[in-house]
Design a protein around this motif. Structure first.
Motif, PDB file in Angstrom:
ATOM      1  N   ALA A 107       0.808  -1.242   0.000  1.00 34.90           N
ATOM      2  CA  ALA A 107       0.000   0.000   0.000  1.00 34.90           C
ATOM      3  C   ALA A 107       0.827   1.273   0.000  1.00 34.90           C
ATOM      4  CB  ALA A 107      -0.945  -0.013   1.193  1.00 34.90           C
ATOM      5  N   GLY A 110      -0.557   4.931  -0.193  1.00 32.04           N
ATOM      6  CA  GLY A 110      -1.992   4.734  -0.395  1.00 32.04           C
ATOM      7  C   GLY A 110      -2.629   5.401  -1.607  1.00 32.04           C
ATOM      8  N   ARG A 128       3.822  -3.154   5.333  1.00 30.27           N
ATOM      9  CA  ARG A 128       4.605  -3.833   6.370  1.00 30.27           C
ATOM     10  C   ARG A 128       5.435  -2.898   7.233  1.00 30.27           C
ATOM     11  NH1 ARG A 128       8.993  -7.339   2.885  1.00 30.27           N
ATOM     12  NH2 ARG A 128       9.769  -5.673   1.579  1.00 30.27           N
ATOM     13  N   HIS A 129       5.771  -1.691   6.743  1.00 30.30           N
ATOM     14  CA  HIS A 129       6.607  -0.826   7.583  1.00 30.30           C
ATOM     15  C   HIS A 129       5.729  -0.069   8.592  1.00 30.30           C
ATOM     16  CE1 HIS A 129       9.421   1.994   9.137  1.00 30.30           C
ATOM     17  NE2 HIS A 129      10.388   1.345   8.517  1.00 30.30           N
ATOM     18  N   ASP A 160       3.034  -8.267   6.785  1.00 34.70           N
ATOM     19  CA  ASP A 160       3.835  -8.586   5.605  1.00 34.70           C
ATOM     20  C   ASP A 160       2.900  -9.289   4.629  1.00 34.70           C
ATOM     21  OD1 ASP A 160       5.488  -9.981   3.679  1.00 34.70           O
ATOM     22  OD2 ASP A 160       7.158  -9.440   4.976  1.00 34.70           O
ATOM     23  N   ALA A 161       2.858  -8.791   3.402  1.00 35.40           N
ATOM     24  CA  ALA A 161       1.904  -9.333   2.427  1.00 35.40           C
ATOM     25  C   ALA A 161       2.133 -10.820   2.161  1.00 35.40           C
ATOM     26  CB  ALA A 161       1.988  -8.547   1.128  1.00 35.40           C
ATOM     27  N   ARG A 162       3.383 -11.291   2.316  1.00 34.67           N
ATOM     28  CA  ARG A 162       3.636 -12.719   2.061  1.00 34.67           C
ATOM     29  C   ARG A 162       2.836 -13.562   3.038  1.00 34.67           C
ATOM     30  NH1 ARG A 162       9.992 -12.255   2.428  1.00 34.67           N
ATOM     31  NH2 ARG A 162       9.235 -11.003   4.152  1.00 34.67           N
ATOM     32  N   PRO A 188       5.473  -3.026  -5.764  1.00 27.82           N
ATOM     33  CA  PRO A 188       6.694  -2.934  -4.949  1.00 27.82           C
ATOM     34  C   PRO A 188       7.616  -1.863  -5.510  1.00 27.82           C
ATOM     35  CG  PRO A 188       6.780  -4.862  -6.375  1.00 27.82           C
ATOM     36  CD  PRO A 188       5.437  -4.242  -6.588  1.00 27.82           C
ATOM     37  N   MET A 189       8.534  -1.376  -4.668  1.00 28.19           N
ATOM     38  CA  MET A 189       9.550  -0.425  -5.118  1.00 28.19           C
ATOM     39  C   MET A 189      10.303  -1.011  -6.295  1.00 28.19           C
ATOM     40  SD  MET A 189       9.983   2.252  -3.231  1.00 28.19           S
ATOM     41  CE  MET A 189       9.330   2.805  -1.672  1.00 28.19           C
TER      42      MET A 189
HETATM   43  C1  LIG Z   1       6.235   1.673  -4.258  1.00 31.26           C
HETATM   44  S1  LIG Z   1       5.513   1.655  -2.674  1.00 31.26           S
HETATM   45  C2  LIG Z   1       3.801   1.559  -3.005  1.00 31.26           C
HETATM   46  C3  LIG Z   1       3.192   2.862  -3.421  1.00 31.26           C
HETATM   47  C4  LIG Z   1       1.684   2.819  -3.466  1.00 31.26           C
HETATM   48  N1  LIG Z   1       1.195   1.982  -4.536  1.00 31.26           N
HETATM   49  C5  LIG Z   1       1.081   4.198  -3.552  1.00 31.26           C
HETATM   50  O1  LIG Z   1       0.227   4.418  -4.434  1.00 31.26           O
HETATM   51  O2  LIG Z   1       1.437   5.051  -2.709  1.00 31.26           O
HETATM   52  C6  LIG Z   1       5.843   0.048  -2.069  1.00 31.26           C
HETATM   53  C7  LIG Z   1       5.385  -0.194  -0.642  1.00 31.26           C
HETATM   54  O3  LIG Z   1       5.157  -1.587  -0.503  1.00 31.26           O
HETATM   55  C8  LIG Z   1       5.556  -1.983   0.773  1.00 31.26           C
HETATM   56  N2  LIG Z   1       5.856  -3.419   0.714  1.00 31.26           N
HETATM   57  C9  LIG Z   1       6.787  -4.033  -0.043  1.00 31.26           C
HETATM   58  N3  LIG Z   1       6.774  -5.356   0.154  1.00 31.26           N
HETATM   59  C10 LIG Z   1       5.809  -5.596   1.068  1.00 31.26           C
HETATM   60  C11 LIG Z   1       5.318  -6.775   1.688  1.00 31.26           C
HETATM   61  N4  LIG Z   1       5.840  -7.979   1.431  1.00 31.26           N
HETATM   62  N5  LIG Z   1       4.309  -6.639   2.567  1.00 31.26           N
HETATM   63  C12 LIG Z   1       3.755  -5.431   2.828  1.00 31.26           C
HETATM   64  N6  LIG Z   1       4.184  -4.278   2.289  1.00 31.26           N
HETATM   65  C13 LIG Z   1       5.207  -4.360   1.412  1.00 31.26           C
HETATM   66  C14 LIG Z   1       6.781  -1.137   1.075  1.00 31.26           C
HETATM   67  O4  LIG Z   1       7.021  -1.056   2.471  1.00 31.26           O
HETATM   68  C15 LIG Z   1       6.387   0.198   0.438  1.00 31.26           C
HETATM   69  O5  LIG Z   1       5.773   1.044   1.371  1.00 31.26           O
END
Ligand SMILES: C[S@@+](CC[C@H](N)C(=O)[O-])C[C@H]1O[C@@H](n2cnc3c(N)ncnc32)[C@H](O)[C@@H]1O
Length: 267
Positions: A107, A110, A128-129, A160-162, A188-189
């Motif tokens: 997310a 968001g 997750r953070h 954690d999404a996993r 994801p980033m």
């Molecule tokens: C590129 S950002 C997403 C931006 C979002 N789509 C937006 O519109 O603001 C990626 C986010 O995914 C989260 N993330 C990555 N892997 C994750 C996981 N396995 N579980 C939960 N969150 C995860 C990261 O912490 C980061 O905040």
């Protein structure tokens, strides 16, 4: 994923300090130095409790980052055209009232979750953070004062999404009432600077310094494919290879946006 200290600003506001201390204990993040200048904080990013909102601040920069959903344009022509590729990838068609139930598994701040909810989708937003979760929850709560209907369609989950997707695939957790979520959205980033010609926007830079590079992102695609009832949607920079390119299945269709594309996998 980095440890982000929690501070408050202005420093002499004892109620803000108390909120920061409580949040630090709930989120299990360290307490930082209170008040400006934030150069005093050694961490690259701090979570700051202000009178108006929770925000993420870079060291030495008093102007923090937080979602401002009221500023997301979903009504003008240009605003809608930014939203359209995401909605098409999620299976939404003009004139058709179908609105998928979506798990946004990454997310972040968001924006995508808001775009989907503004289109009428119920969205479970997983992050997750802990510092990002706090900022996102605060922003959704604030957004309820100007757009209660959209805000009410977003549920933020700290996980954690996993782990969460595996539970959702078994029908557990907040999706239990849905059966399977129709769509799982992944964003994801992308590795720093790869495939990008322009400088990264400040919110994304701050998010990267907070959450890291999501180097484990490839595993999310099979987890999402096992969980989604209809589609998995993956947001990628325009010229980037697909997520998990080496091992993953080919996407069914891609929808190009301005600087990115959405790869849709119909399951
Ligand atoms: C590129 S950002 C997403 C931006 C979002 N789509 C937006 O519109 O603001 C990626 C986010 O995914 C989260 N993330 C990555 N892997 C994750 C996981 N396995 N579980 C939960 N969150 C995860 C990261 O912490 C980061 O905040």
């Amino acid at each position: 994923m980095r440890d982000v200290p929690i501070t408050s600003d202005p420093a002499d506001d004892v109620s803000l300090r108390a909120r920061a201390a409580k949040l630090a204990s709930v989120l299990q993040l360290p307490a930082g130095h209170h008040g400006a200048p934030h150069a005093a904080v050694s961490a690259a990013v701090s979570l700051v409790v202000t009178r108006d909102r929770l925000e993420l601040r870079l060291a030495g920069d008093p102007r923090g980052v937080a979602p401002q959903f009221e500023r997301i344009d979903v009504t003008s022509g240009p605003g809608r055209s930014l939203q359209t590729p995401l909605l098409k990838a999620a299976g939404i068609r003009k004139g058709n009232p179908y609105r998928p139930r979506v798990v946004d598994a990454t997310a972040g701040l968001g924006e995508d979750a808001w775009l989907l909810a503004a289109a009428g989708c119920e969205v479970i937003a997983i992050e997750r953070h802990p510092a990002v979760v706090a900022v996102l929850m605060d922003a959704v709560t604030r957004a309820a004062t100007h757009n209660a209907g959209v805000a009410a369609r977003i549920t933020v989950v700290h996980a954690d999404a996993r782990v969460a997707l595996a539970a959702f695939a078994r029908g557990e957790g907040p999706v239990a009432a849905w059966g399977k979520p129709d769509v799982v959205h992944l964003d994801p980033m992308f590795p720093d600077h790869a495939g990008r010609k322009t400088a990264e926007r400040k919110p994304m830079r701050v998010l990267r310094l907070t959450a890291g590079n999501d180097d484990d992102a490839d595993v999310l695609l099979p987890a999402a494919l096992a969980t989604a009832g209809r589609r998995v949607v993956v947001k990628r920079p325009a010229h980037a290879p697909p997520l998990g390119a080496a091992a993953g299945p080919a996407c069914t269709v891609s929808y190009a946006g301005k600087a990115m594309r959405y790869d849709a996998y119909v399951v």
